[in-house]
Design a protein around this motif. Structure first.
Motif, mmCIF file in Angstrom:
data_model
loop_
_atom_site.group_PDB
_atom_site.id
_atom_site.type_symbol
_atom_site.label_atom_id
_atom_site.label_comp_id
_atom_site.label_asym_id
_atom_site.label_seq_id
_atom_site.Cartn_x
_atom_site.Cartn_y
_atom_site.Cartn_z
ATOM 1 N N PHE A 3 -37.422 1.630 -23.954
ATOM 2 C CA PHE A 3 -36.413 0.988 -24.787
ATOM 3 C C PHE A 3 -35.290 0.403 -23.945
ATOM 4 O O PHE A 3 -34.739 1.087 -23.088
ATOM 5 C CB PHE A 3 -35.897 1.990 -25.827
ATOM 6 C CG PHE A 3 -37.014 2.561 -26.655
ATOM 7 C CD1 PHE A 3 -37.634 1.785 -27.630
ATOM 8 C CD2 PHE A 3 -37.505 3.833 -26.413
ATOM 9 C CE1 PHE A 3 -38.704 2.286 -28.378
ATOM 10 C CE2 PHE A 3 -38.566 4.350 -27.151
ATOM 11 C CZ PHE A 3 -39.163 3.568 -28.129
ATOM 12 N N PRO A 4 -34.947 -0.864 -24.204
ATOM 13 C CA PRO A 4 -33.994 -1.577 -23.351
ATOM 14 C C PRO A 4 -32.605 -0.939 -23.293
ATOM 15 O O PRO A 4 -31.990 -0.899 -22.233
ATOM 16 C CB PRO A 4 -33.899 -2.968 -23.986
ATOM 17 C CG PRO A 4 -35.025 -3.079 -24.945
ATOM 18 C CD PRO A 4 -35.471 -1.699 -25.289
ATOM 19 N N ALA A 5 -32.109 -0.421 -24.425
ATOM 20 C CA ALA A 5 -30.706 0.010 -24.457
ATOM 21 C C ALA A 5 -30.493 1.455 -24.030
ATOM 22 O O ALA A 5 -29.370 1.862 -23.749
ATOM 23 C CB ALA A 5 -30.141 -0.194 -25.864
ATOM 24 N N THR A 6 -31.567 2.238 -24.005
ATOM 25 C CA THR A 6 -31.394 3.673 -23.739
ATOM 26 C C THR A 6 -32.231 4.127 -22.543
ATOM 27 O O THR A 6 -33.352 4.571 -22.703
ATOM 28 C CB THR A 6 -31.804 4.511 -24.979
ATOM 29 O OG1 THR A 6 -33.058 3.989 -25.464
ATOM 30 C CG2 THR A 6 -30.776 4.468 -26.067
ATOM 31 N N PRO A 7 -31.670 3.976 -21.329
ATOM 32 C CA PRO A 7 -32.396 4.421 -20.134
ATOM 33 C C PRO A 7 -32.694 5.922 -20.199
ATOM 34 O O PRO A 7 -31.869 6.699 -20.687
ATOM 35 C CB PRO A 7 -31.408 4.127 -18.995
ATOM 36 C CG PRO A 7 -30.467 3.101 -19.546
ATOM 37 C CD PRO A 7 -30.367 3.392 -21.003
ATOM 38 N N VAL A 8 -33.877 6.296 -19.737
ATOM 39 C CA VAL A 8 -34.257 7.723 -19.759
ATOM 40 C C VAL A 8 -34.192 8.354 -18.370
ATOM 41 O O VAL A 8 -34.300 9.566 -18.239
ATOM 42 C CB VAL A 8 -35.666 7.934 -20.355
ATOM 43 C CG1 VAL A 8 -35.678 7.592 -21.837
ATOM 44 C CG2 VAL A 8 -36.731 7.149 -19.601
ATOM 45 N N ASN A 9 -34.045 7.526 -17.338
ATOM 46 C CA ASN A 9 -33.956 8.044 -15.966
ATOM 47 C C ASN A 9 -35.105 8.974 -15.587
ATOM 48 O O ASN A 9 -34.882 10.002 -14.956
ATOM 49 C CB ASN A 9 -32.624 8.772 -15.763
ATOM 50 C CG ASN A 9 -31.484 7.784 -15.693
ATOM 51 O OD1 ASN A 9 -31.454 6.944 -14.796
ATOM 52 N ND2 ASN A 9 -30.585 7.842 -16.657
ATOM 53 N N GLY A 10 -36.282 8.612 -15.996
ATOM 54 C CA GLY A 10 -37.452 9.389 -15.600
ATOM 55 C C GLY A 10 -37.842 10.465 -16.595
ATOM 56 O O GLY A 10 -38.925 11.010 -16.509
ATOM 57 N N ARG A 11 -36.962 10.781 -17.537
ATOM 58 C CA ARG A 11 -37.312 11.804 -18.521
ATOM 59 C C ARG A 11 -38.488 11.338 -19.382
ATOM 60 O O ARG A 11 -38.637 10.149 -19.656
ATOM 61 C CB ARG A 11 -36.122 12.121 -19.432
ATOM 62 C CG ARG A 11 -35.058 12.960 -18.759
ATOM 63 C CD ARG A 11 -33.962 13.324 -19.734
ATOM 64 N NE ARG A 11 -33.399 12.144 -20.383
ATOM 65 C CZ ARG A 11 -32.656 12.161 -21.471
ATOM 66 N NH1 ARG A 11 -32.370 13.305 -22.053
ATOM 67 N NH2 ARG A 11 -32.183 11.053 -22.001
ATOM 68 N N ARG A 12 -39.288 12.289 -19.824
ATOM 69 C CA ARG A 12 -40.443 11.964 -20.646
ATOM 70 C C ARG A 12 -40.055 11.790 -22.114
ATOM 71 O O ARG A 12 -39.099 12.403 -22.589
ATOM 72 C CB ARG A 12 -41.490 13.098 -20.570
ATOM 73 C CG ARG A 12 -41.920 13.498 -19.187
ATOM 74 C CD ARG A 12 -42.543 12.360 -18.439
ATOM 75 N NE ARG A 12 -43.462 11.551 -19.224
ATOM 76 C CZ ARG A 12 -44.750 11.841 -19.395
ATOM 77 N NH1 ARG A 12 -45.273 12.918 -18.841
ATOM 78 N NH2 ARG A 12 -45.539 11.050 -20.100
#
Ligand SMILES: [Fe+2]
Length: 293
Positions: free
Chosen positions: A144-153
């Motif tokens: 998702f473009p607006a919510t980076p997960v930084n590698g989280r699954r």
């Protein structure tokens, strides 16, 4: 271990404690990128049948989201009685999804962070989409473009709440194959770009190189019509009252039809996985030859 793209797990109810063999199998299947299918009904209670209507949507979006932390609904019409019913259904779904994963995946106990609960009351098939990028009838992995997960699954629990119709999905090739296929087409991320996006408020936090690659993968897959027509795929139909669990950032999937679906998102740090080397983060890092978060 070779797995089918779909593995079935029998549980009698949402709060069942499964046998250790079932637990090990479920974990191995999920971390392999399989869809875990559970014939697990989520019955509506007295008076809740009113939520089976697409008139609940306020027209601003295709989903109604529920924030378990605040109790807020987004995308629902301004009707206190109706919203109250829906809030009760979604809160119960959020709670039971958490119990389900707590018992089924004890390796993740205490490590899963609950995200939004989502309800999709509109029929998917034939619905006009604003752009190919938003077209979930094309094979993709979730990013998702607006919510980076930084590698989280991204671990998601889906349920077909439709008492009459199936939800039609299909799943595509394994993640390492699609990553290898598209990786060469993706330009490396530029740091100034991530800063600019965050500065403009287009992302909630700095977009990591991992998020860049995942978004690009999502877009390349959807944009490539040859790929969409020729990629191997397996059609799935989830029956009324069926539940399925999947790492949707890993399992290539497309949604072809159906109405009244509930979904609960959970985030999991990669380090908490039992087989972290199977994660999209580690697969992409291998291809990139460097850390991506
Ligand atoms: Fe998706």
């Amino acid at each position: 271990m070779a797995m089918n793209p779909v593995e079935t797990v029998q549980l009698s109810h949402w709060e069942s404690i499964p046998e250790p063999g079932v637990v090990a199998h479920a974990l191995d299947a999920l971390e392999s990128g399989c869809v875990l299918r559970l014939p697990l009904a989520f019955p509506l209670e007295e008076g809740e049948q009113v939520v089976l209507s697409d008139a609940l949507l306020d027209g601003s979006r295709k989903n109604i989201s529920y924030d378990p932390a605040t109790g807020r609904l987004k995308g629902c019409v301004d009707d206190p009685a109706l919203a109250g019913r829906l809030r009760a259904v979604m809160a119960r779904y959020a709670r039971l999804s958490a119990s389900l994963l707590d018992n089924l995946l004890p390796a993740y106990r205490g490590q899963l962070e609950a995200g939004r609960t989502s309800y999709r009351p509109a029929e998917i098939a034939g619905r006009p989409v604003r752009s190919w990028r938003r077209d979930d009838t094309r094979l993709h992995v979730d990013a998702f473009p607006a919510t980076p997960v930084n590698g989280r699954r991204l671990l998601r629990v889906f349920h077909n709440l439709n008492p009459e119709g199936v939800r039609r999905w299909c799943v595509g090739e394994p993640f390492p194959e699609l990553a290898r296929r598209f990786f060469g087409q993706i330009l490396p991320p530029a740091r100034w770009q991530a800063r600019l996006l965050a500065l403009l408020g287009l992302t909630r936090s700095l977009r990591s190189p991992y998020d860049h690659y995942m978004l690009q993968l999502h877009d390349r897959m959807k944009a490539d019509l040859d790929y969409q027509y020729s990629a191997g795929r397996l059609a799935l139909a989830f029956a009324p009252g069926e539940t399925w669990v999947v790492f949707s950032d890993q399992a290539s999937h497309a949604v072809l039809g159906g109405q009244f679906m509930l979904e609960q998102t959970f985030y999991l740090p990669v380090e908490q996985m039992v087989y972290p080397e199977r994660s999209p983060l580690r697969v992409l890092e291998k291809l990139a030859g460097r850390p991506l978060v």
